[in-house]
Design an enzyme around this catalytic site. Structure first.
Site, short mmCIF file in Angstrom:
data_model
loop_
_atom_site.label_atom_id
_atom_site.label_comp_id
_atom_site.label_asym_id
_atom_site.label_seq_id
_atom_site.Cartn_x
_atom_site.Cartn_y
_atom_site.Cartn_z
N LYS A 1 0.77 -1.08 0.05
CA LYS A 1 -0.02 -0.03 -0.04
C LYS A 1 0.57 1.22 0.17
O LYS A 1 0.58 2.38 -0.57
CB LYS A 1 -1.02 0.24 1.17
N ASP B 1 -9.98 1.94 2.39
CA ASP B 1 -9.96 1.36 3.58
C ASP B 1 -10.73 2.34 4.69
O ASP B 1 -11.56 1.86 5.54
CB ASP B 1 -8.76 0.84 4.12
P1 NDP Z 1 0.74 -4.49 10.12
O1 NDP Z 1 1.53 -5.66 10.00
O2 NDP Z 1 0.97 -3.03 9.46
O3 NDP Z 1 0.35 -3.93 11.85
C1 NDP Z 1 0.29 -5.03 12.73
C2 NDP Z 1 -0.11 -4.62 13.96
O4 NDP Z 1 -0.34 -5.74 14.96
C3 NDP Z 1 1.51 -3.92 14.76
O5 NDP Z 1 1.02 -2.79 15.47
C4 NDP Z 1 1.91 -5.25 15.58
O6 NDP Z 1 2.70 -4.46 16.95
C5 NDP Z 1 0.63 -5.51 16.19
N1 NDP Z 1 0.59 -7.07 16.40
C6 NDP Z 1 0.85 -7.98 15.56
N2 NDP Z 1 0.72 -9.03 16.50
C7 NDP Z 1 0.45 -8.78 17.65
C8 NDP Z 1 0.22 -9.72 18.94
N3 NDP Z 1 0.43 -10.92 18.87
N4 NDP Z 1 -0.13 -8.97 19.93
C9 NDP Z 1 -0.27 -7.47 19.88
N5 NDP Z 1 -0.17 -6.94 18.87
C10 NDP Z 1 0.43 -7.32 17.75
O7 NDP Z 1 -0.82 -4.93 9.70
P2 NDP Z 1 -2.05 -4.35 9.11
O8 NDP Z 1 -2.03 -2.75 9.82
O9 NDP Z 1 -1.56 -3.93 7.59
O10 NDP Z 1 -2.92 -5.23 9.14
C11 NDP Z 1 -3.61 -5.48 10.33
C12 NDP Z 1 -4.87 -6.40 10.30
O11 NDP Z 1 -5.88 -5.80 9.50
C13 NDP Z 1 -4.54 -7.70 9.48
O12 NDP Z 1 -5.30 -8.82 10.34
C14 NDP Z 1 -5.43 -7.39 8.09
O13 NDP Z 1 -6.07 -8.80 7.66
C15 NDP Z 1 -6.73 -6.86 8.51
N6 NDP Z 1 -7.29 -5.70 7.52
C16 NDP Z 1 -8.58 -6.05 7.29
C17 NDP Z 1 -9.13 -5.08 6.29
C18 NDP Z 1 -10.58 -5.22 6.25
O14 NDP Z 1 -11.24 -4.62 5.32
N7 NDP Z 1 -11.53 -5.80 6.95
C19 NDP Z 1 -8.48 -3.98 5.63
C20 NDP Z 1 -6.90 -3.87 5.97
C21 NDP Z 1 -6.58 -4.76 6.84
P3 NDP Z 1 4.18 -4.51 17.05
O15 NDP Z 1 4.30 -2.72 16.40
O16 NDP Z 1 4.49 -4.46 18.27
O17 NDP Z 1 4.73 -5.14 16.05
#
Ligand code: NDP
Length: 263
Positions: free
Chosen positions: A63, A99
């Site tokens: 993105k 989004d």
């Molecule tokens: P990113 O990889 O950019 O960010 C992930 C975030 O999750 C980070 O802040 C990370 O924290 C945190 N994280 C990951 N694992 C854990 C855990 N076990 N415990 C606590 N925090 C955690 O992901 P995206 O923002 O791109 O996507 C996130 C979700 O959104 C995905 O599941 C995706 O499928 C969903 N999504 C759904 C959409 C829809 O239309 N419904 C549209 C777009 C996305 P840290 O910084 O500490 O690593």
């Protein structure tokens, strides 16, 4: 025929082809929508033109690259600096972010919301924090680590990591982390989550297609809740509307696309 595609890595799980092809079929639009597995983000623009696409969607992890490779970026995508929808207009690549608006449509059913706690600080959290703020809702961001909070601090939002956070009431709790997607984890320590849920009006998880541990706890608390399906639907409806420059009524697109969720 107009050709569309979704770019992602991975992309095989994406429901976008089913959603958009269902609209084309129902509204008798001469178009088709496929998947493109793209590993190298820098090849996105070239691939778009090589495939002679009329438009595309972009998912993880491309993105930000899509934003950088557009001739012009419009609307809220300019602030978020991430693009999930590409449209060809007079030979130029125009970028949008649906989004953000898709999420705002999805939370309409929660009623009046003034404050929201966003759990997570990734790309989705960025889009939602800007969308909420533009919609007059104050976002607070809570992430397990500090590293990714800088963007939100620069936007002037209140930010905490787990260590520094103390619970306050928020109207809506939003899980934007990938916790629960392919594991069985909660997005934050259980005692904090339970205290948050005891003081909120509703909760939403952006993950769709499965019941996450987060949503299971929300259900037990008997709060109004949603998974990410409505957000997925609404971002798709808005993208489809942009693909044809508004030629087809949005209500007809929505009802055709909704049908794809029952297939
Ligand atoms: P990113 O990889 O950019 O960010 C992930 C975030 O999750 C980070 O802040 C990370 O924290 C945190 N994280 C990951 N694992 C854990 C855990 N076990 N415990 C606590 N925090 C955690 O992901 P995206 O923002 O791109 O996507 C996130 C979700 O959104 C995905 O599941 C995706 O499928 C969903 N999504 C759904 C959409 C829809 O239309 N419904 C549209 C777009 C996305 P840290 O910084 O500490 O690593």
């Amino acid at each position: 025929m107009n050709i569309f595609s979704i770019f992602g890595d991975p992309v095989s799980h994406s429901r976008s082809p089913l959603m958009h092809n269902c609209v084309f079929k129902t509204l008798s639009i001469d178009a088709c929508y496929s998947r493109t597995h793209l590993t190298d983000s820098s090849r996105l623009r070239d691939t778009f033109f090589q495939k002679a696409l009329s438009g595309a969607n972009v998912t993880v992890p491309h993105k930000e690259a899509a934003y950088a490779q557009c001739d012009e970026v419009r609307g809220i995508a300019k602030t978020i600096k991430a693009v999930n929808t590409l449209v060809l207009e007079k030979g130029k690549l125009i970028g949008y972010n649906t989004d953000a608006d898709g999420f705002m449509s999805a939370i309409g059913s929660f009623g009046e919301i003034h404050t929201a706690l966003i759990i997570g600080a990734g790309g989705t959290a960025r889009a939602l924090s800007i969308a909420l703020s533009h919609g007059g809702i104050t976002p607070t961001i809570l992430n397990r680590s500090r590293g990714r909070l800088e963007y939100f601090e620069c936007e002037g939002f209140e930010c905490f990591d787990w260590e520094e956070f103390s619970v306050r009431p928020y109207d809506l709790i939003i899980n934007t982390t990938s916790a629960g997607l392919s594991d069985n984890e909660l997005p934050l320590p259980r005692p904090i989550l339970m205290e948050l849920l005891s003081q909120t009006k509703g909760a939403i998880d952006v993950i769709y297609g499965k019941e996450t541990p987060f949503l299971r706890e929300v259900k037990v608390s008997a709060l109004p809740y949603k998974d990410g399906s409505d957000m997925l639907l609404e971002q798709g409806v808005l993208a489809n509307h942009l693909f044809f420059h508004g030629a087809y009524p949005i209500d007809q697109i929505r009802s055709a696309m909704k049908h794809s969720f029952t297939l």
